[in-house]
Design a protein around this motif. Structure first.
Motif, PDB file in Angstrom:
ATOM      1  N   VAL A  39      47.705  46.542  37.166  1.00 30.61           N
ATOM      2  CA  VAL A  39      47.976  45.810  35.941  1.00 30.61           C
ATOM      3  C   VAL A  39      47.971  46.801  34.796  1.00 30.61           C
ATOM      4  O   VAL A  39      46.998  47.524  34.575  1.00 30.61           O
ATOM      5  CB  VAL A  39      46.905  44.727  35.708  1.00 30.61           C
ATOM      6  CG1 VAL A  39      47.166  44.002  34.406  1.00 30.61           C
ATOM      7  CG2 VAL A  39      46.876  43.761  36.875  1.00 30.61           C
TER       8      VAL A  39
ATOM      9  N   TRP B  21      49.204  46.542  28.744  1.00 34.29           N
ATOM     10  CA  TRP B  21      49.915  45.540  27.961  1.00 34.29           C
ATOM     11  C   TRP B  21      50.082  44.229  28.722  1.00 34.29           C
ATOM     12  O   TRP B  21      50.423  43.220  28.120  1.00 34.29           O
ATOM     13  CB  TRP B  21      51.281  46.072  27.521  1.00 34.29           C
ATOM     14  CG  TRP B  21      52.157  46.517  28.653  1.00 34.29           C
ATOM     15  CD1 TRP B  21      52.986  45.733  29.383  1.00 34.29           C
ATOM     16  CD2 TRP B  21      52.270  47.828  29.171  1.00 34.29           C
ATOM     17  NE1 TRP B  21      53.618  46.474  30.341  1.00 34.29           N
ATOM     18  CE2 TRP B  21      53.200  47.784  30.229  1.00 34.29           C
ATOM     19  CE3 TRP B  21      51.689  49.041  28.853  1.00 34.29           C
ATOM     20  CZ2 TRP B  21      53.540  48.901  30.970  1.00 34.29           C
ATOM     21  CZ3 TRP B  21      52.043  50.145  29.594  1.00 34.29           C
ATOM     22  CH2 TRP B  21      52.952  50.069  30.629  1.00 34.29           C
ATOM     23  N   GLU B  22      49.837  44.230  30.028  1.00 31.84           N
ATOM     24  CA  GLU B  22      49.903  42.996  30.805  1.00 31.84           C
ATOM     25  C   GLU B  22      48.568  42.262  30.830  1.00 31.84           C
ATOM     26  O   GLU B  22      48.510  41.101  31.205  1.00 31.84           O
ATOM     27  CB  GLU B  22      50.332  43.310  32.240  1.00 31.84           C
ATOM     28  CG  GLU B  22      51.720  43.876  32.335  1.00 31.84           C
ATOM     29  CD  GLU B  22      52.057  44.357  33.730  1.00 31.84           C
ATOM     30  OE1 GLU B  22      53.236  44.299  34.079  1.00 31.84           O
ATOM     31  OE2 GLU B  22      51.142  44.770  34.467  1.00 31.84           O
ATOM     32  N   ARG B  23      47.502  42.911  30.440  1.00 29.84           N
ATOM     33  CA  ARG B  23      46.180  42.283  30.469  1.00 29.84           C
ATOM     34  C   ARG B  23      46.059  41.182  29.434  1.00 29.84           C
ATOM     35  O   ARG B  23      45.314  40.238  29.623  1.00 29.84           O
ATOM     36  CB  ARG B  23      45.107  43.340  30.258  1.00 29.84           C
ATOM     37  CG  ARG B  23      45.028  44.283  31.419  1.00 29.84           C
ATOM     38  CD  ARG B  23      43.943  45.287  31.252  1.00 29.84           C
ATOM     39  NE  ARG B  23      43.993  46.215  32.375  1.00 29.84           N
ATOM     40  CZ  ARG B  23      43.465  47.392  32.377  1.00 29.84           C
ATOM     41  NH1 ARG B  23      42.812  47.808  31.314  1.00 29.84           N
ATOM     42  NH2 ARG B  23      43.550  48.168  33.423  1.00 29.84           N
ATOM     43  N   ALA B  24      46.783  41.286  28.353  1.00 26.47           N
ATOM     44  CA  ALA B  24      46.739  40.235  27.340  1.00 26.47           C
ATOM     45  C   ALA B  24      47.277  38.928  27.902  1.00 26.47           C
ATOM     46  O   ALA B  24      46.754  37.855  27.597  1.00 26.47           O
ATOM     47  CB  ALA B  24      47.531  40.657  26.115  1.00 26.47           C
ATOM     48  N   THR B  25      48.278  39.009  28.733  1.00 24.73           N
ATOM     49  CA  THR B  25      48.830  37.803  29.338  1.00 24.73           C
ATOM     50  C   THR B  25      47.818  37.175  30.289  1.00 24.73           C
ATOM     51  O   THR B  25      47.657  35.960  30.326  1.00 24.73           O
ATOM     52  CB  THR B  25      50.125  38.138  30.097  1.00 24.73           C
ATOM     53  OG1 THR B  25      51.038  38.743  29.187  1.00 24.73           O
ATOM     54  CG2 THR B  25      50.756  36.897  30.687  1.00 24.73           C
ATOM     55  N   LEU B  26      47.122  38.000  31.053  1.00 19.32           N
ATOM     56  CA  LEU B  26      46.141  37.475  32.000  1.00 19.32           C
ATOM     57  C   LEU B  26      44.919  36.921  31.288  1.00 19.32           C
ATOM     58  O   LEU B  26      44.239  36.048  31.818  1.00 19.32           O
ATOM     59  CB  LEU B  26      45.736  38.571  32.985  1.00 19.32           C
ATOM     60  CG  LEU B  26      46.848  39.061  33.900  1.00 19.32           C
ATOM     61  CD1 LEU B  26      46.344  40.218  34.740  1.00 19.32           C
ATOM     62  CD2 LEU B  26      47.327  37.936  34.798  1.00 19.32           C
TER      63      LEU B  26
ATOM     64  N   ASP C  81      45.008  35.312  28.484  1.00 18.51           N
ATOM     65  CA  ASP C  81      45.434  34.239  27.606  1.00 18.51           C
ATOM     66  C   ASP C  81      44.644  32.960  27.904  1.00 18.51           C
ATOM     67  O   ASP C  81      44.166  32.742  29.023  1.00 18.51           O
ATOM     68  CB  ASP C  81      46.935  33.991  27.803  1.00 18.51           C
ATOM     69  CG  ASP C  81      47.490  33.075  26.737  1.00 18.51           C
ATOM     70  OD1 ASP C  81      47.294  33.372  25.551  1.00 18.51           O
ATOM     71  OD2 ASP C  81      48.102  32.059  27.109  1.00 18.51           O
ATOM     72  N   TYR C  82      44.528  32.108  26.904  1.00 17.69           N
ATOM     73  CA  TYR C  82      43.776  30.865  27.050  1.00 17.69           C
ATOM     74  C   TYR C  82      44.387  29.969  28.126  1.00 17.69           C
ATOM     75  O   TYR C  82      43.671  29.255  28.830  1.00 17.69           O
ATOM     76  CB  TYR C  82      43.749  30.135  25.710  1.00 17.69           C
ATOM     77  CG  TYR C  82      43.039  28.817  25.757  1.00 17.69           C
ATOM     78  CD1 TYR C  82      41.647  28.773  25.841  1.00 17.69           C
ATOM     79  CD2 TYR C  82      43.735  27.624  25.729  1.00 17.69           C
ATOM     80  CE1 TYR C  82      40.984  27.570  25.892  1.00 17.69           C
ATOM     81  CE2 TYR C  82      43.077  26.417  25.781  1.00 17.69           C
ATOM     82  CZ  TYR C  82      41.702  26.390  25.858  1.00 17.69           C
ATOM     83  OH  TYR C  82      41.048  25.186  25.921  1.00 17.69           O
ATOM     84  N   THR C  83      45.684  29.991  28.267  1.00 20.84           N
ATOM     85  CA  THR C  83      46.329  29.124  29.254  1.00 20.84           C
ATOM     86  C   THR C  83      46.045  29.543  30.678  1.00 20.84           C
ATOM     87  O   THR C  83      46.292  28.773  31.608  1.00 20.84           O
ATOM     88  CB  THR C  83      47.852  29.104  29.043  1.00 20.84           C
ATOM     89  OG1 THR C  83      48.341  30.441  29.109  1.00 20.84           O
ATOM     90  CG2 THR C  83      48.206  28.506  27.705  1.00 20.84           C
ATOM     91  N   MET C  84      45.511  30.741  30.882  1.00 23.19           N
ATOM     92  CA  MET C  84      45.194  31.210  32.234  1.00 23.19           C
ATOM     93  C   MET C  84      43.801  30.754  32.680  1.00 23.19           C
ATOM     94  O   MET C  84      43.434  30.951  33.820  1.00 23.19           O
ATOM     95  CB  MET C  84      45.268  32.737  32.299  1.00 23.19           C
ATOM     96  CG  MET C  84      46.649  33.290  32.039  1.00 23.19           C
ATOM     97  SD  MET C  84      47.846  32.830  33.288  1.00 23.19           S
ATOM     98  CE  MET C  84      47.330  33.900  34.605  1.00 23.19           C
TER      99      MET C  84
END
Length: 78
Positions: A29, A32-37, A39-42
């Motif tokens: 990972v 810059w992909e860690r922010a997506t993981l 995320d509150y929706t995760m």
């Protein structure tokens, strides 16, 4: 003919081993992909109603409740 079948079997075995080996590799990972993981929706507990319904279904099916949250860190000091 027998040599050709042996080569084909070896090639198929090597291809299968390569596919299995690549499927078990650890994905890297990127930062810059860690922010997506993160995320509150995760989060699995972001919807309290869904969590309550899941608890109810689990209780109805397994005849038990609780046990999903753990207090402390396991050292006994809480």
């Amino acid at each position: 003919m027998k040599s050709r079948l042996l080569r084909l079997a070896l090639a198929a075995t090597a291809a299968a081993a390569a596919m299995l080996g690549s499927g078990c590799s650890t994905p890297h990972v990127q930062p810059w992909e860690r922010a997506t993981l993160a995320d509150y929706t995760m989060r699995p507990d972001r919807d309290p109603l869904q969590t309550a319904m899941t608890e109810h279904i689990y209780f109805s099916r397994e005849a038990s409740s609780g046990g999903r949250g753990v207090g402390g860190s396991g050292c006994g000091c809480n």
